[in-house]
Design a protein around this motif. Structure first.
Motif, PDB file in Angstrom:
ATOM      1  N   HIS A 173       0.827  -1.199   0.000  1.00 25.11           N
ATOM      2  CA  HIS A 173       0.000   0.000   0.000  1.00 25.11           C
ATOM      3  C   HIS A 173       0.867   1.257   0.000  1.00 25.11           C
ATOM      4  O   HIS A 173       0.635   2.194  -0.770  1.00 25.11           O
ATOM      5  CB  HIS A 173      -0.911  -0.021   1.240  1.00 25.11           C
ATOM      6  N   GLU A 174       1.899   1.207   0.828  1.00 20.98           N
ATOM      7  CA  GLU A 174       2.792   2.341   0.934  1.00 20.98           C
ATOM      8  C   GLU A 174       3.538   2.576  -0.379  1.00 20.98           C
ATOM      9  O   GLU A 174       3.701   3.701  -0.846  1.00 20.98           O
ATOM     10  CB  GLU A 174       3.807   2.057   2.044  1.00 20.98           C
ATOM     11  N   MET A 175       3.962   1.463  -0.953  1.00 19.81           N
ATOM     12  CA  MET A 175       4.714   1.586  -2.199  1.00 19.81           C
ATOM     13  C   MET A 175       3.871   2.219  -3.284  1.00 19.81           C
ATOM     14  O   MET A 175       4.349   3.048  -4.058  1.00 19.81           O
ATOM     15  CB  MET A 175       5.218   0.204  -2.649  1.00 19.81           C
ATOM     16  N   ILE A 176       2.612   1.823  -3.340  1.00 19.35           N
ATOM     17  CA  ILE A 176       1.725   2.410  -4.353  1.00 19.35           C
ATOM     18  C   ILE A 176       1.559   3.908  -4.111  1.00 19.35           C
ATOM     19  O   ILE A 176       1.491   4.690  -5.042  1.00 19.35           O
ATOM     20  CB  ILE A 176       0.362   1.680  -4.358  1.00 19.35           C
ATOM     21  N   SER A 177       1.597   4.277  -2.832  1.00 22.21           N
ATOM     22  CA  SER A 177       1.434   5.696  -2.525  1.00 22.21           C
ATOM     23  C   SER A 177       2.643   6.519  -2.973  1.00 22.21           C
ATOM     24  O   SER A 177       2.549   7.706  -3.210  1.00 22.21           O
ATOM     25  CB  SER A 177       1.201   5.900  -1.022  1.00 22.21           C
ATOM     26  N   PHE A 178       3.817   5.857  -3.092  1.00 19.48           N
ATOM     27  CA  PHE A 178       5.009   6.578  -3.593  1.00 19.48           C
ATOM     28  C   PHE A 178       4.979   6.768  -5.108  1.00 19.48           C
ATOM     29  O   PHE A 178       5.664   7.612  -5.657  1.00 19.48           O
ATOM     30  CB  PHE A 178       6.297   5.804  -3.250  1.00 19.48           C
ATOM     31  N   LEU A 179       4.184   5.907  -5.751  1.00 23.34           N
ATOM     32  CA  LEU A 179       4.284   5.798  -7.206  1.00 23.34           C
ATOM     33  C   LEU A 179       4.049   7.122  -7.962  1.00 23.34           C
ATOM     34  O   LEU A 179       4.850   7.475  -8.836  1.00 23.34           O
ATOM     35  CB  LEU A 179       3.332   4.694  -7.696  1.00 23.34           C
ATOM     36  N   PRO A 180       2.973   7.844  -7.622  1.00 25.41           N
ATOM     37  CA  PRO A 180       2.724   9.077  -8.402  1.00 25.41           C
ATOM     38  C   PRO A 180       3.919  10.035  -8.375  1.00 25.41           C
ATOM     39  O   PRO A 180       4.298  10.595  -9.411  1.00 25.41           O
ATOM     40  CB  PRO A 180       1.515   9.702  -7.708  1.00 25.41           C
ATOM     41  N   THR A 181       4.517  10.201  -7.193  1.00 18.04           N
ATOM     42  CA  THR A 181       5.667  11.100  -7.085  1.00 18.04           C
ATOM     43  C   THR A 181       6.813  10.616  -7.967  1.00 18.04           C
ATOM     44  O   THR A 181       7.423  11.390  -8.701  1.00 18.04           O
ATOM     45  CB  THR A 181       6.160  11.132  -5.623  1.00 18.04           C
ATOM     46  N   LEU A 182       7.093   9.306  -7.881  1.00 20.47           N
ATOM     47  CA  LEU A 182       8.206   8.764  -8.648  1.00 20.47           C
ATOM     48  C   LEU A 182       7.936   8.854 -10.147  1.00 20.47           C
ATOM     49  O   LEU A 182       8.829   9.170 -10.936  1.00 20.47           O
ATOM     50  CB  LEU A 182       8.470   7.311  -8.244  1.00 20.47           C
ATOM     51  N   LEU A 183       6.676   8.605 -10.541  1.00 18.48           N
ATOM     52  CA  LEU A 183       6.366   8.661 -11.975  1.00 18.48           C
ATOM     53  C   LEU A 183       6.477  10.085 -12.499  1.00 18.48           C
ATOM     54  O   LEU A 183       6.919  10.306 -13.637  1.00 18.48           O
ATOM     55  CB  LEU A 183       4.974   8.084 -12.250  1.00 18.48           C
ATOM     56  N   ALA A 184       6.109  11.043 -11.650  1.00 18.89           N
ATOM     57  CA  ALA A 184       6.289  12.442 -12.068  1.00 18.89           C
ATOM     58  C   ALA A 184       7.764  12.720 -12.308  1.00 18.89           C
ATOM     59  O   ALA A 184       8.152  13.405 -13.259  1.00 18.89           O
ATOM     60  CB  ALA A 184       5.729  13.384 -11.003  1.00 18.89           C
ATOM     61  N   GLY A 185       8.618  12.147 -11.430  1.00 17.08           N
ATOM     62  CA  GLY A 185      10.060  12.289 -11.616  1.00 17.08           C
ATOM     63  C   GLY A 185      10.520  11.602 -12.889  1.00 17.08           C
ATOM     64  O   GLY A 185      11.356  12.139 -13.635  1.00 17.08           O
ATOM     65  N   ALA A 186       9.950  10.416 -13.148  1.00 24.29           N
ATOM     66  CA  ALA A 186      10.335   9.670 -14.351  1.00 24.29           C
ATOM     67  C   ALA A 186      10.025  10.479 -15.601  1.00 24.29           C
ATOM     68  O   ALA A 186      10.780  10.459 -16.582  1.00 24.29           O
ATOM     69  CB  ALA A 186       9.614   8.327 -14.388  1.00 24.29           C
ATOM     70  N   ARG A 187       8.908  11.207 -15.523  1.00 25.37           N
ATOM     71  CA  ARG A 187       8.545  12.020 -16.698  1.00 25.37           C
ATOM     72  C   ARG A 187       9.623  13.072 -16.970  1.00 25.37           C
ATOM     73  O   ARG A 187       9.995  13.328 -18.108  1.00 25.37           O
ATOM     74  CB  ARG A 187       7.186  12.693 -16.470  1.00 25.37           C
ATOM     75  N   ILE A 188      10.108  13.657 -15.881  1.00 27.98           N
ATOM     76  CA  ILE A 188      11.166  14.664 -16.062  1.00 27.98           C
ATOM     77  C   ILE A 188      12.453  14.022 -16.565  1.00 27.98           C
ATOM     78  O   ILE A 188      13.133  14.545 -17.436  1.00 27.98           O
ATOM     79  CB  ILE A 188      11.380  15.435 -14.737  1.00 27.98           C
ATOM     80  N   THR A 189      12.761  12.836 -16.016  1.00 19.33           N
ATOM     81  CA  THR A 189      13.946  12.102 -16.491  1.00 19.33           C
ATOM     82  C   THR A 189      13.862  11.858 -17.996  1.00 19.33           C
ATOM     83  O   THR A 189      14.825  12.097 -18.738  1.00 19.33           O
ATOM     84  CB  THR A 189      14.063  10.760 -15.745  1.00 19.33           C
ATOM     85  N   ILE A 190      12.698  11.401 -18.441  1.00 15.42           N
ATOM     86  CA  ILE A 190      12.541  11.115 -19.871  1.00 15.42           C
ATOM     87  C   ILE A 190      12.645  12.396 -20.689  1.00 15.42           C
ATOM     88  O   ILE A 190      13.341  12.447 -21.714  1.00 15.42           O
ATOM     89  CB  ILE A 190      11.180  10.413 -20.130  1.00 15.42           C
ATOM     90  N   THR A 191      11.977  13.441 -20.202  1.00 15.74           N
ATOM     91  CA  THR A 191      12.008  14.704 -20.951  1.00 15.74           C
ATOM     92  C   THR A 191      13.423  15.249 -21.070  1.00 15.74           C
ATOM     93  O   THR A 191      13.887  15.581 -22.167  1.00 15.74           O
ATOM     94  CB  THR A 191      11.122  15.755 -20.257  1.00 15.74           C
ATOM     95  N   VAL A 192      14.105  15.329 -19.933  1.00 16.63           N
ATOM     96  CA  VAL A 192      15.444  15.915 -19.960  1.00 16.63           C
ATOM     97  C   VAL A 192      16.377  15.066 -20.827  1.00 16.63           C
ATOM     98  O   VAL A 192      17.225  15.590 -21.557  1.00 16.63           O
ATOM     99  CB  VAL A 192      16.005  16.110 -18.529  1.00 16.63           C
ATOM    100  N   SER A 193      16.171  13.749 -20.810  1.00 16.88           N
ATOM    101  CA  SER A 193      17.030  12.870 -21.609  1.00 16.88           C
ATOM    102  C   SER A 193      16.795  13.076 -23.101  1.00 16.88           C
ATOM    103  O   SER A 193      17.741  13.219 -23.876  1.00 16.88           O
ATOM    104  CB  SER A 193      16.773  11.405 -21.261  1.00 16.88           C
TER     105      SER A 193
END
Ligand SMILES: Nc1ncnc2c1ncn2[C@@H]1O[C@H](COP(=O)(O)OP(=O)(O)OP(=O)(O)O)[C@@H](O)[C@H]1O
Ligand SMILES: [Mg+2]
Lengths: 228, 271
Positions: free
Chosen positions: A6-26
């Motif tokens: 449950h906790e891990m799923i709660s982290f997901l949105p934040t991490l995915l938002a970061g992933a979006r930036i990682t992909i964009t900057v790359s």
């Protein structure tokens, strides 16, 4: 160690938002580095020697210093000269400069791998330097360097993690932030690793696939006149 | 030898006292040679004589150290003007090159383009011909060199002889006033030499001006108006093929021809 899905799923949105930036900057950095790298690769073999010297100095200096340090310079040192750049453009600038130097070397070696006879034939037909570069040399050189250039696409995703140290809110940055706030290092960094892998593995496969396709359709490049 | 002073209106190419060194190696030493419109001149000579270098200087793939080159009655590339040396701008050099065709020993077709693509590349992008006109002419040229059905073949799909014929067609597509051949058949298997020489003979018969470096003595004997024997960067002897082959005046020419004939005799005996 408690392990909460449950906790891990709660982290997901934040991490995915970061992933979006990682992909964009790359992607943005990669495309810019391609253009700048090609320009510097050509500049290194141009007839006008001052341009050659400047391009060589750029390539050697950038390749001789760590990316991390280059990012520090852009983000922490440039402001002393009055030039303040926000994290995102700083990250893009650092990655672009760093990767363009490596790409310049690859493009240069690809261009120089084209047999002398190709240049001679093109010049004997009255082609200008610019025309023969564009129509004869580059189309052949790009096929040669494609594997190397493709691999840069994979590695830039991973190297982009370094931009987290200049406060860019990418996947790495958000992971660290979450981890230090919740102390769930194991869960969070595992998730970060999986997300990086989910991005880079298909990318690597895609690059491989494109390479194979091009190799098959370009068998003629290995024809009997590859050497002079 | 026709009396062809530089600038006379039958002369298309005039080399006047050209010299060229690579470091300490003098590759061309005061070479003077004039070629008339429609003339076929064959250059023969031992390896290292400077034959390829001479051809490369004619279209400025290499530059001479001294001496002048005139093409179509005008000095080109680098020449004295009003008491000092001037160098033609790139644009002008490219215009001259576009009027001189060159065929290389190693063909040098563009591997990423089809046979037809190789032929129309320069007409479209250098001469700015309309693509449909260039393609139509390119097909005619392919037919002329006997490769009508090969227009979509890539160089690697063609035999050496076919590649060289495409290379000749590629040069002809520029409507050259002079054709340079640098050992066009030396890289070919013996059974493929004939088809390339046939095209060259046909070209000569049509009145093309040709400067041909060759080891094919039969070709030189039959086709050349004049044979030039070069050794160590100088023209040792020149004259009509009959004279050069049957009664060479210079001992070095005699020696060279003797060696070549011995070798081809041995080849025939062995084959
Ligand atoms: N780019 C170069 N740099 C240095 N030396 C060169 C260069 N090109 C040619 N040479 C030298 O110049 C001399 C003449 O070379 P060239 O290729 O003109 O001879 P050639 O008569 O065409 O010989 P071959 O029959 O072997 O083709 C040779 O000794 C060669 O080694
Ligand atoms: Mg040669």
């Amino acid at each position: 160690m408690s392990f909460s899905l449950h906790e891990m799923i709660s982290f997901l949105p934040t991490l995915l938002a970061g992933a979006r930036i990682t992909i964009t900057v790359s992607i943005v950095s990669y495309v810019l580095a391609l253009i700048v790298g090609l320009a510097f690769g050509i500049a290194r073999i141009i007839r006008f020697w001052p341009v050659r010297i400047i391009a060589a100095a750029y390539v050697q200096f950038i390749r001789g210093t760590p990316l991390l340090l280059q990012l520090f310079f852009i983000y922490y040192v440039l402001p002393y000269t009055g030039l303040v750049i926000a994290p995102f453009p700083s990250g893009v600038l650092g990655l672009t400069i760093n990767y363009s130097a490596y790409m310049a070397e690859v493009f240069r070696s690809g261009i120089q791998a084209i047999p002398h006879g190709q240049w001679q034939a093109a010049r004997s037909l009255g082609m200008s330097r610019r025309l023969l570069m564009r129509r004869i040399i580059l189309p052949q050189a790009i096929r040669i360097v494609l594997p190397a250039i493709g691999n840069f696409f994979v590695s830039i995703f991973k190297d982009s993690a370094l931009v987290s140290i200049i406060a860019m809110r990418d996947l790495m940055f958000r992971g660290e932030l979450l981890a230090s706030a919740t102390f769930k290092y194991f869960e969070i960094f595992t998730m970060v690793a999986i997300i990086y892998f989910i991005i880079s593995y298909p990318t690597a496969k895609l690059v491989e696939y494109i390479e194979v396709k091009l190799n098959v359709s370009d068998q003629h490049m290995q024809g009997p006149l590859g050497h002079v | 030898m026709p009396d062809a002073a530089p600038g006379s209106d039958t002369t298309i190419l005039a080399l006047h006292g050209i010299s060229k060194s690579y470091g300490h190696l003098a590759v061309l030493r005061q070479v003077t040679l004039a070629i008339d419109k429609g003339e076929v001149v064959c250059i023969i000579g031992p390896s290292g004589a400077g034959k390829s270098t001479l051809l490369r200087c004619v279209n400025h793939l290499d530059s001479v150290d001294s001496g002048t080159i005139s093409f179509e009655g005008r000095p080109v590339y680098r020449y004295p003007l009003a008491g000092r040396m001037v160098t033609d701008p790139d644009r002008r050099i490219e215009e001259v090159r576009a009027r001189i065709g060159m065929v290389f020993q190693s063909f040098n077709l563009f591997p990423h383009l089809t046979a037809l693509g190789n032929i129309v590349e320069a007409p479209i992008h250098v001469l700015r011909e309309r693509p449909d006109a260039a393609l139509a002419r390119g097909r005619d040229l392919l037919a002329k060199v006997g490769l009508r059905e090969k227009e979509n073949a890539y160089p690697h799909q063609l035999s050496g002889g076919q590649q060289q014929r495409v290379a000749i067609a590629r040069a002809l597509a520029m409507n050259p006033k002079l054709m340079l051949f640098d050992e066009a058949t030396s890289a070919l298997d013996p059974e493929l030499v004939g088809e390339v020489l046939r095209v060259m003979r046909q070209l000569a018969a049509e009145g093309m001006t040709m400067l041909v470096v060759t080891h094919e003595m039969d070709f030189a004997r039959d086709v050349a108006d004049r044979v030039v024997f070069m050794a160590d960067g100088i023209i040792v002897e020149e004259g009509p093929p009959g004279a050069i082959f049957s009664a060479p005046a210079n001992p070095r020419t005699r020696q060279f021809l003797q060696n070549v004939l011995d070798r081809s005799g041995r080849l025939q005996a062995n084959g």
